[in-house]
Design an enzyme around this catalytic site. Structure first.
Site, mmCIF file in Angstrom:
data_model
loop_
_atom_site.group_PDB
_atom_site.id
_atom_site.type_symbol
_atom_site.label_atom_id
_atom_site.label_comp_id
_atom_site.label_asym_id
_atom_site.label_seq_id
_atom_site.Cartn_x
_atom_site.Cartn_y
_atom_site.Cartn_z
ATOM 1 N N LYS A 482 -87.894 54.342 40.582
ATOM 2 C CA LYS A 482 -88.736 53.281 41.134
ATOM 3 C C LYS A 482 -88.138 52.758 42.439
ATOM 4 C CE LYS A 482 -86.301 50.068 38.168
ATOM 5 N NZ LYS A 482 -86.181 49.599 36.796
ATOM 6 N N TYR A 708 -75.990 33.976 68.586
ATOM 7 C CA TYR A 708 -76.785 32.750 68.460
ATOM 8 C C TYR A 708 -75.951 31.594 67.933
ATOM 9 C CZ TYR A 708 -81.091 35.523 68.885
ATOM 10 O OH TYR A 708 -82.088 36.316 69.320
HETATM 11 C C1 LIG Z 1 -85.090 49.786 36.120
HETATM 12 C C2 LIG Z 1 -85.213 50.026 34.703
HETATM 13 C C3 LIG Z 1 -84.281 50.827 34.016
HETATM 14 C C4 LIG Z 1 -83.013 51.333 34.654
HETATM 15 O O1 LIG Z 1 -82.056 50.292 34.691
HETATM 16 P P1 LIG Z 1 -80.600 50.517 35.313
HETATM 17 O O2 LIG Z 1 -79.863 49.276 34.999
HETATM 18 O O3 LIG Z 1 -80.776 50.724 36.766
HETATM 19 O O4 LIG Z 1 -80.041 51.717 34.643
HETATM 20 C C5 LIG Z 1 -84.541 51.129 32.705
HETATM 21 N N1 LIG Z 1 -85.656 50.650 32.075
HETATM 22 C C6 LIG Z 1 -86.540 49.856 32.686
HETATM 23 C C7 LIG Z 1 -87.724 49.361 31.928
HETATM 24 C C8 LIG Z 1 -86.353 49.503 34.014
HETATM 25 O O5 LIG Z 1 -87.219 48.701 34.621
#
Ligand SMILES: *Cc1c(COP(=O)(O)O)cnc(C)c1O
Length: 813
Positions: A482, A708
């Site tokens: 993702k 700045y």
């Molecule tokens: C992002 C996510 C993961 C992975 O989590 P990590 O801590 O990056 O390993 C697993 N399950 C769900 C539902 C997620 O949203």
């Protein structure tokens, strides 16, 4: 090579199963290679996490007929020829050892902790006018890489240059038997791989095993090494300090070069090399020693040493113009490395159409007629759609290729580039150094600024395998890609995961999944947060939705029924304590009522997500979540009589709750090289490096300010470098004003003043650097974890903040 399969079988003392008398021309361990064919012998290697026996069926379908295996896979009996051995890796080594014994010519063996590949590439360059050289491709120096290098020797070669790398004791003896070097070079013994050795002495001793039967050893004179040398083997040593060395060298910096004055016996002469850093100087001297050993005259040595160049060892993938992607291998052209580059092209191609831009190929030892016939076969077996040949020789053999245009030189090609309509294709750019193909890469690359996020594909493979090794053999692996692969790039990583036989991909939204499917990813993809408006697209693209509420379920069923779907895979999310998405315990009865007897959808999996898998202080809460998951999922399975895949663990869950693996785990951040656990972090490799360059350097006086709001005031004369990366690229403003730093020439440079939108300024007073020099924003130092900690956030946020305007470049070592 050309060996009869029966000869090989005898040498390997294998059980022969088949009825062939095939002549074997190549060996392969890569199931993806399109170069595998009827005359290939495929070794099914078995690693801790990967067993190539699982690819055999597919390989037979693709025309491979000969295999070395530890066992014949059930469904393959009688379909091909199998040489059954105890251990396929050992068999590969034995074959190489036998094959090496068929050739008698000098072989230079290179080992040491640092510089092996550079010394090998430079020697190849320095000696190629006189010799037809076979050398290890890239850094093929392992227990598998060395045999593969040796097996590509042919009758034309009259000099071998191979490197050997080891990570622990008792490995070198195998490499020695295979390589049998006659000339040994011991490069810098640094601290790399120290963990495999008890002491520096043990490391040196082990490395010297490679030269057991060498005629001469070339090395940087050093007392510790001297104590380990076998007095019966001749040595040829150099030093800048010890006058007892065979060659004594004085170095002096002259403008941007280094002047070396060497003294060997009574001869003394000067030469220049175009480098100033210690590592390059040391590597260049090792090469110089070989030239001296071979008796080259002073003029040739002086002339050639001054032409040494920085070695680029990586194959890089870059975005090109008009929706193309470029594989940049613009620094070498020889037959072996062409084979590797074509395999890489196949494994990384983002567009189905494949183009190769290729220069003349040098020093194959074959006649041009023979060489270009072989190149043409290679191009055909790799299903290349068009070939662009650049150079006088390849132009002569144009008619050996289909759909080929040729140009006498790089300039002639560049003059015509607009008429060649590059776009919607993957382009491999591969040329010898003299052709300066970097100009072609620069012209075809998408124009972006100097800041890039480099992603190491080897490190991703390593991390994947590391987590896989923590799982039971039956546990499946879903990998979360993702948010554009946690900021690293979706497609390229998905493609690699497909090769590693991940079982599932997970994305947050439907459009992320669609992009992957459209690019040709075949793995099943679960969508964590499917919006009602995207259900139709989910169905059309064969994505699999996570269903987390009755409302969502009803909406999906409505569309699914309209489309007359049967058994469409869905995933049921349970809320066991995260309180984000999912069915709570009190909605289960209703859920069961809707799903009972329903044939429109099929419950592929049941999942839940943990809120505290990384936090030891909340261990009890985590255990309760797992318990509740067990209870609710069991209830669903009983009431609906189903056997879905169950999964609850994310990265830190894999490490901390190994007994809750169920049928699958969901790996996220760990793949990208980040762990919440200090010990575990040491086992992971760094994946992403955010890099930029120095745009400008100035020196300000005490009392003058930077940026700045004048938030930095110099207290003494201060050298300031400006770097073209700012908060719009994802660098937090909290990282400025002395909190954060960047790395220039391996030294820390503090960020001074506030981070601007597109730029930041650093204090580089203590660093010898110039405009255009490379700058590291994060990578191995500082790590994203270090930055996250200082900024009171988490690594996930740092990684995913790198803006999309920063170009992603993928590479493989
Ligand atoms: C992002 C996510 C993961 C992975 O989590 P990590 O801590 O990056 O390993 C697993 N399950 C769900 C539902 C997620 O949203």
């Amino acid at each position: 090579m050309k060996l009869n399969i029966h000869t090989i079988s005898e040498q390997l003392q294998a059980d022969f199963s088949g009825n062939t008398t095939a002549e074997i021309e190549t060996v392969s361990i890569d199931s993806r290679s399109l170069q595998n064919g009827v005359s290939t012998l495929f070794f099914a290697l078995v690693g801790p996490n990967n067993d190539a026996h699982s690819y055999i069926n597919e390989l037979i379908v693709n025309g491979v007929r000969n295999f070395v295996v530890a066992h014949i896979p059930e469904n393959c009996v009688g379909k091909a020829t199998f040489l059954v051995v105890q251990n396929t890796t050992v068999a590969l080594q034995h074959l190489a050892q036998y094959y090496r014994s068929l050739f008698v010519f000098p072989v230079i063996g290179i080992t040491g902790s640092n510089g092996k590949t550079i010394v090998k590439e430079w020697l190849n360059f320095l000696l190629s006018p006189e010799f037809t050289i076979i050398r290890s491709p890239k850094s093929y120096n392992s227990q598998v890489g060395v045999p593969l290098s040796i097996l590509s020797i042919n009758e034309q070669h009259n000099l071998g240059i191979f490197e050997a790398g080891i990570s622990t004791v008792a490995e070198m003896v195998h490499l020695e038997r295979i390589m049998k070097p006659t000339i040994g070079i011991l490069t810098n013994i640094g601290s790399a791989h120290d963990e495999g050795f008890a002491t520096i002495g043990e490391k040196i001793k082990e490395k010297l095993v490679l030269f057991k039967e060498a005629q001469i050893i070339i090395y940087h004179k050093n007392k510790t090494i001297d104590t380990f040398l076998n007095p019966n083997i001749k040595t040829f040593s150099w030093s800048c300090k010890d006058p007892n060395a065979d060659v004594f060298i004085v170095k002096k910096t002259v403008l941007d070069k280094t002047l070396l004055t060497l003294k060997k016996g009574t001869t003394t002469f000067d030469l220049k090399i175009p480098f100033q850093d210690d590592a390059s100087i040391e590597n260049a001297i090792q090469c110089l020693m070989v030239l001296l050993h071979f008796g080259y005259d002073q003029d040739t040595i002086e002339h050639r040493m001054e032409l040494l160049y920085p070695v680029e060892m990586r194959l890089k993938v870059k975005n090109g113009i008009h929706n193309s992607s470029l594989i940049d291998d613009s620094y070498s052209s020889d037959f072996q490395s062409l084979k590797i580059a074509l395999d890489f092209l196949e494994s990384q191609k983002q567009y189905p159409k494949k183009t190769v831009i290729l220069s003349d190929i040098f020093q194959s030892g074959l006649s041009n007629e023979e060489l270009y016939s072989k190149v043409s076969q290679l191009i055909t077996s790799n299903k290349i759609n068009r070939v662009i040949g650049i150079g006088a020789t390849i132009s002569e053999f144009k008619n050996k290729f289909i759909n080929c245009s040729t140009f006498p030189d790089t300039d002639a090609f560049l003059a015509q580039i607009d008429h060649l309509h590059f776009g919607n294709e993957t382009i491999l750019i591969k040329g010898a150094r003299t052709f300066q193909f970097e100009q072609i890469v620069a012209t075809l690359a998408e124009k972006t600024h100097e800041t890039v996020l480099e992603i190491n594909l080897n490190a991703i493979s390593h991390n994947f395998n590391f987590f896989k090794s923590k799982l039971k053999p039956t546990t499946k692996m879903m990998v979360m890609v993702k948010a554009f692969g946690y900021g690293n790039g979706g497609f390229e990583i998905a493609k690699l995961l497909e090769h590693h036989k991940a079982d599932y991909l997970g994305v947050a939204f439907a459009d992320e999944g669609m992009a992957l499917k459209n690019a040709g990813i075949k793995l099943p993809i679960m969508v964590l947060n499917p919006e009602t408006t995207s259900f139709l697209a989910i169905i059309q693209n064969q994505l699999e939705p996570e269903i987390y509420s009755l409302k969502g379920l009803h909406a999906f069923l409505k569309i699914a029924k309209q489309k007359n779907l049967k058994q469409f895979p869905i995933h049921i999310k349970l809320d066991t304590g995260m309180h984000r998405l999912g069915f709570e315990e009190n909605t289960l009865t209703d859920l069961i009522a809707v799903l009972k007897g329903n044939t429109t959808v099929f419950i592929k999996s049941i999942l839940s997500h943990m809120a505290t898998s990384d936090a030891p202080e909340h261990q009890e809460f985590a255990a309760e979540q797992i318990q509740l998951f067990e209870k609710l999922s069991t209830k669903l399975m009983m009431e609906l009589s189903i056997k879905p895949i169950r999964h609850i663990l994310n990265t830190s869950g894999i490490s901390n709750f190994p007994s809750a693996q169920y049928d699958m785990v969901r790996l996220g951040i760990g793949l990208y090289g980040v762990s919440n656990d200090y010990e575990e972090q040491k086992n992971l490799e760094n994946v992403s490096t955010l890099k930029s360059i120095i745009s400008q350097i100035r020196t300000i006086s005490a009392g003058e300010s930077v940026g700045y709001g004048r938030r930095f005031i110099a207290t003494k004369p201060t050298k300031i470098a400006t770097i073209p990366i700012g908060y719009a690229d994802g660098i937090s403003r909290h990282w400025g004003n002395g909190v954060g730093y960047v790395m220039i020439k391996n030294k820390k440079a503090a960020i001074v003043g506030s981070v601007c939108m597109d730029m930041l300024m650093v204090d580089c007073s203590e660093i010898e650097c110039s405009e255009g020099d490379s700058v590291i924003i994060f990578g191995t130092t500082p790590t994203v974890s270090e930055i996250a900690k200082k900024l009171d956030t988490i690594s996930y946020e740092i990684l995913t903040s790198v803006s999309q305007r920063v170009k992603r470049v993928f590479y493989r070592e």
